[in-house]
Design a protein around this motif. Structure first.
Motif, PDB file in Angstrom:
ATOM      1  N   ILE A  64      27.108 -30.390  29.707  1.00  0.00           N
ATOM      2  CA  ILE A  64      27.474 -31.748  29.282  1.00  0.00           C
ATOM      3  C   ILE A  64      26.217 -32.401  28.722  1.00  0.00           C
ATOM      4  O   ILE A  64      25.187 -32.461  29.396  1.00  0.00           O
ATOM      5  N   ALA A  65      26.310 -32.872  27.478  1.00  0.00           N
ATOM      6  CA  ALA A  65      25.195 -33.598  26.866  1.00  0.00           C
ATOM      7  C   ALA A  65      25.552 -35.075  26.804  1.00  0.00           C
ATOM      8  O   ALA A  65      26.624 -35.443  26.298  1.00  0.00           O
ATOM      9  N   PHE A  66      24.683 -35.886  27.362  1.00  0.00           N
ATOM     10  CA  PHE A  66      24.875 -37.338  27.361  1.00  0.00           C
ATOM     11  C   PHE A  66      23.966 -37.884  26.274  1.00  0.00           C
ATOM     12  O   PHE A  66      22.762 -38.038  26.491  1.00  0.00           O
ATOM     13  N   GLY A  67      24.508 -38.128  25.086  1.00  0.00           N
ATOM     14  CA  GLY A  67      23.653 -38.438  23.942  1.00  0.00           C
ATOM     15  C   GLY A  67      22.725 -37.247  23.754  1.00  0.00           C
ATOM     16  O   GLY A  67      23.184 -36.111  23.650  1.00  0.00           O
ATOM     17  N   THR A  68      21.410 -37.514  23.792  1.00  0.00           N
ATOM     18  CA  THR A  68      20.451 -36.420  23.604  1.00  0.00           C
ATOM     19  C   THR A  68      20.020 -35.801  24.933  1.00  0.00           C
ATOM     20  O   THR A  68      19.215 -34.878  24.949  1.00  0.00           O
ATOM     21  N   LEU A  69      20.546 -36.313  26.033  1.00  0.00           N
ATOM     22  CA  LEU A  69      20.107 -35.830  27.354  1.00  0.00           C
ATOM     23  C   LEU A  69      21.069 -34.784  27.918  1.00  0.00           C
ATOM     24  O   LEU A  69      22.285 -35.005  27.952  1.00  0.00           O
TER      25      LEU A  69
END
Ligand SMILES: Nc1ncnc2c1ncn2[C@@H]1O[C@H](COP(=O)(O)OP(=O)(O)OP(=O)(O)O)[C@@H](O)[C@H]1O
Ligand SMILES: [Mg+2]
Length: 227
Positions: A64-69
């Motif tokens: 899971i990518a949260f924006g770039t994180l």
């Protein structure tokens, strides 16, 4: 705090509980400024998906990518931007509702006035200054909802948020969900409540046995505009 994620990207998410395949490879992009409603029968993996997004459950595989994180590598940074309502209220039973909200605000570096603002928004009664362990189901749900909103989350995750709410409570819920969406948050809402879904969904996705059900075009079934 400004909204931190332009989108949340779920890729090939698998979650096994022993022999149970709760999620069997879910890929989904959740855009900011939109409410995605997750529907599906009991046991289809909705809460599991929400728990993985909330970093409360560790996926067996996938990402899971949260924006770039990345959720796994940057869990601490990501957690600061999450607002979560699950089946468990996550409130301290011996503190009052107001104390819980203020405590949570302090923990997130938000002015405690934000807690009072949310109490006003949910039109909580005098119960807010009683210990949480004395609350009725709906009172608990209102405060748990307010708690999820205290830190102005970039990703708001709500699992069956209308549970126990009366008509006015559901009306407030619809208003706050729309307000969070308009503020630019990514909103994911799990519900069996068709009326609620109709009122807030920008997009509806259907889980069945741990899989998203797609149509022939590759887009998500039941995708459509809300009212
Ligand atoms: N902690 C756990 N340990 C073992 N199995 C689990 C666990 N959590 C969920 N499961 C199993 O994973 C599957 C998906 O469960 P999940 O709670 O995600 O379903 P759901 O779609 O939220 O259902 P409901 O509509 O009843 O809330 C079910 O078969 C459930 O029994
Ligand atoms: Mg569930």
């Amino acid at each position: 705090m400004a909204v931190a994620f332009a989108e949340v990207r779920v890729k090939k998410l698998v979650k096994l509980y022993g022999r149970t395949r709760a999620l069997a490879g879910v890929s989904l992009t959740l855009p900011a400024g939109a409410v995605t409603v997750v529907e599906g029968p009991n046991g289809s993996g909705k809460s599991t998906l929400l728990h993985c997004l909330a970093l409360l459950a560790k996926p067996t595989s996938g990402s899971i990518a949260f924006g770039t994180l990345d959720g796994r590598a940057h869990a601490r940074q990501v957690r600061r931007h999450l607002g979560v309502l699950t089946h468990a209220s996550m409130l301290y039973p011996d503190l009052t509702g107001r104390e819980n909200l203020r405590f949570y605000a302090e923990l997130h570096g938000v002015p405690t006035s934000r807690a009072d603002e949310l109490c006003a928004r949910f039109e909580v009664g005098r119960f807010i200054d009683r210990a949480v362990r004395t609350y009725s189901r709906g009172q608990l749900q209102r405060v748990a909802l307010a708690r999820a909103l205290v830190a102005r989350p970039s990703l708001l995750l709500l699992d069956e948020p209308s549970t126990g709410l009366d008509t006015l409570g559901v009306q407030r819920l619809v208003e706050v969900v729309r307000a969070e969406r308009d503020r630019g948050a990514v909103v994911v809402l799990v519900t069996h409540d068709d009326e609620l879904s109709r009122q807030v969904a920008d997009r509806r996705v259907l889980l069945r046995r741990g899989r998203l059900v797609f149509d022939g075009e590759g887009s998500v079934v039941a995708e459509g505009a809300a009212s």
